[in-house]
Design a protein around this motif. Structure first.
Motif, PDB file in Angstrom:
ATOM      1  N   UNK A  83      16.983   4.559 -25.705  1.00  0.00           N
ATOM      2  CA  UNK A  83      15.951   3.597 -26.089  1.00  0.00           C
ATOM      3  C   UNK A  83      15.911   3.339 -27.584  1.00  0.00           C
ATOM      4  N   UNK A  84      16.721   4.070 -28.351  1.00  0.00           N
ATOM      5  CA  UNK A  84      16.753   3.905 -29.797  1.00  0.00           C
ATOM      6  C   UNK A  84      18.024   3.187 -30.215  1.00  0.00           C
ATOM      7  N   UNK A  85      17.898   2.404 -31.279  1.00  0.00           N
ATOM      8  CA  UNK A  85      19.042   1.679 -31.815  1.00  0.00           C
ATOM      9  C   UNK A  85      19.641   2.483 -32.964  1.00  0.00           C
ATOM     10  N   UNK A  86      20.952   2.599 -32.966  1.00  0.00           N
ATOM     11  CA  UNK A  86      21.657   3.310 -34.031  1.00  0.00           C
ATOM     12  C   UNK A  86      21.253   2.705 -35.378  1.00  0.00           C
ATOM     13  N   UNK A  87      20.717   3.527 -36.316  1.00  0.00           N
ATOM     14  CA  UNK A  87      20.309   3.003 -37.634  1.00  0.00           C
ATOM     15  C   UNK A  87      21.439   2.273 -38.354  1.00  0.00           C
ATOM     16  N   UNK A  88      22.669   2.721 -38.134  1.00  0.00           N
ATOM     17  CA  UNK A  88      23.813   2.082 -38.774  1.00  0.00           C
ATOM     18  C   UNK A  88      23.985   0.655 -38.273  1.00  0.00           C
ATOM     19  N   UNK A 286      21.481   0.308 -25.146  1.00  0.00           N
ATOM     20  CA  UNK A 286      20.333  -0.141 -25.938  1.00  0.00           C
ATOM     21  C   UNK A 286      20.763  -0.832 -27.235  1.00  0.00           C
ATOM     22  N   UNK A 287      22.007  -0.596 -27.639  1.00  0.00           N
ATOM     23  CA  UNK A 287      22.492  -1.106 -28.924  1.00  0.00           C
ATOM     24  C   UNK A 287      23.219  -2.438 -28.811  1.00  0.00           C
ATOM     25  N   UNK A 288      23.435  -2.900 -27.565  1.00  0.00           N
ATOM     26  CA  UNK A 288      24.284  -4.072 -27.363  1.00  0.00           C
ATOM     27  C   UNK A 288      23.698  -5.323 -28.014  1.00  0.00           C
TER      28      UNK A 288
END
Length: 448
Positions: A83-88, A286-288
């Motif tokens: 559910x979290x997005x990679x900060x990078x 979640x990052x897509x």
């Protein structure tokens, strides 16, 4: 359990609901207007506004269905997220992705079961709006840690030893570059992907025949079947595997251009439908959306690099040996694409090169492994056993502990086998001890 509604059934039901709603409103309107002979000719009819609203609603619902379909299909390709997005990714920083092509059956067989046929390291830099693609020869010699000790193999065998994570580790250590994500691709899906974008344009450097099809010299449009054949031919190419790498890059670049030119949600769905059974990646689902939003402009420019080795023979088997000069050249290019400062590479591969006394890759192609080790025999060469690397982070970290060590790790080399000069014109110093490598590797997802 209710039967899953198909796309056509969904749209038909939606249309019926809208028609019924419009009919009810029109009936009420007709009753209110009864007794009037005509509408005001200067007043736009409400039916026109209503028609426009219906069209907008249809487009929104159709688009919503497409995005829902993207998410549903993507679940079979991408890793389940937290559910979290990679900060990078959220910050839009440059990222690297290692593409591993394999022809060894379905990808749900586990993370072992064959070697990689193709290795392509991609960097995506949204600020520079550039993608770089670096082909890595599958016959490149690397040293792999195993439970039985070090194993000296071709880099494409890392996949059969430890799956995609091990392959990432070997490429990362070889070039001293961080690898953020990976994707394992069954080369058979290439045909479906090419067809999904309507075919690709390639510029063939020379005419050849392969698997019953003639490929003339020059520019030509290929469908999926012929693009796959065009990408696979190797032995009739004067540049062998390097020539095949260039043709594979041509096809991949053309796919990127075709996808960019269409730019529609429907096109993305066609791609996902094509790859859902033949691609696995550790990019969290979640990052897509963030990945596309922040990085799609990088498709504006695509650069290709090639990593070249020298011919070598070990125990009667043909290899490609990367010189320290070539390793550092390619490492510098990739690190620059990622916005990182260059760091001189010192790893097992440069160390083995500097141990050679007669090998030059031209007049003498006999390459000697350290301590009399044998090709593809783990633990040979008198080394003690060592447990394979422990993976403890979600991606490779850019740390000098990778390849910058100058002391022995105490597990694979403890003698002074490197006390003789290399005798090679490209090296003025001799490394007498094996380098220290990082135990870190990617764990965020898997290709199982």
């Amino acid at each position: 359990m209710a039967k899953h509604e198909t796309r056509e059934e969904y749209r038909e039901r939606l249309q019926r609901d809208i028609d019924e709603s419009v009919a009810r409103k029109q009936h009420r309107h007709d009753r209110q207007m009864s007794g009037k002979s005509q509408l005001n000719p200067h007043r736009p009819g409400k039916w026109l506004k209503r028609f426009v609203l219906v069209l907008i609603l249809l487009l929104i619902c159709a688009g919503g269905y497409e995005y829902h379909k993207i998410h549903s299909t993507a679940q079979g390709v991408f890793k389940q997220g937290s559910g979290k997005v990679d900060p990078k990714l959220k910050a839009g920083k440059p990222v690297s992705v290692l593409l591993m092509g394999t022809d060894v059956g379905a990808l749900n067989r586990g993370n072992k079961g064959g070697n990689t046929d193709t290795l392509e390291l991609m960097t995506v830099n949204p600020k520079k709006q550039t993608i770089t693609m670096t082909s890595i020869p599958r016959d490149t010699l690397v040293r792999v840690n195993t439970d039985d000790g070090p194993d000296y193999v071709k880099i494409n065998a890392a996949y059969s030893i430890g799956g995609p994570k091990q392959t990432c580790k070997q490429v990362s250590e070889l070039l001293n570059v961080p690898i953020d994500y990976y994707a394992v691709i069954n080369m058979g899906v290439l045909k479906k992907v090419v067809n999904a974008v309507g075919g690709v344009e390639v510029d063939n450097p020379f005419a050849f025949d392969y698997e019953g099809h003639h490929f003339p010299k020059g520019k030509q449009h290929l469908n999926g079947e012929y693009a796959l054949k065009y990408s696979r031919m190797r032995y009739d190419d004067p540049n062998n595997d390097y020539g095949r790498q260039k043709r594979q890059q041509q096809v991949m670049i053309s796919v990127i251009h075709e996808l960019k030119s269409s730019g529609s949600v429907g096109a993305v769905n066609k791609i996902l439908d094509a790859v859902k059974d033949g691609v696995k990646t550790n990019v969290p689902i979640d990052n897509v959306a963030t990945l596309y939003a922040n990085y799609h402009l990088a498709m504006n420019h695509v650069k290709t690099y090639h990593f070249h080795g020298r011919d070598a023979t070990i125990d009667g088997v043909s290899f490609q040996i990367a010189s320290p000069k070539e390793i550092n050249r390619v490492s510098k290019l990739i690190r620059h694409a990622l916005g990182l400062k260059f760091k001189k590479v010192h790893n097992y591969e440069t160390w083995m090169w500097n141990l050679q006394t007669t090998y030059d890759g031209v007049t003498n192609v006999n390459f000697e492994l350290p301590h009399g080790a044998e090709y593809n025999v783990a633990g040979s060469g008198g080394s003690s056993k060592k447990t394979s690397s422990h993976h403890s982070s979600s991606s490779f970290t850019d740390s000098s502990t990778y390849l910058g060590g100058s002391t022995s790790d105490g597990s694979t080399t403890s003698g002074s086998a490197g006390t003789t000069s290399s005798g090679l014109s490209h090296s003025s110093t001799t490394t007498t001890q094996a380098p220290t490598t990082s135990p870190e590797g990617p764990t965020a997802g898997s290709a199982e």
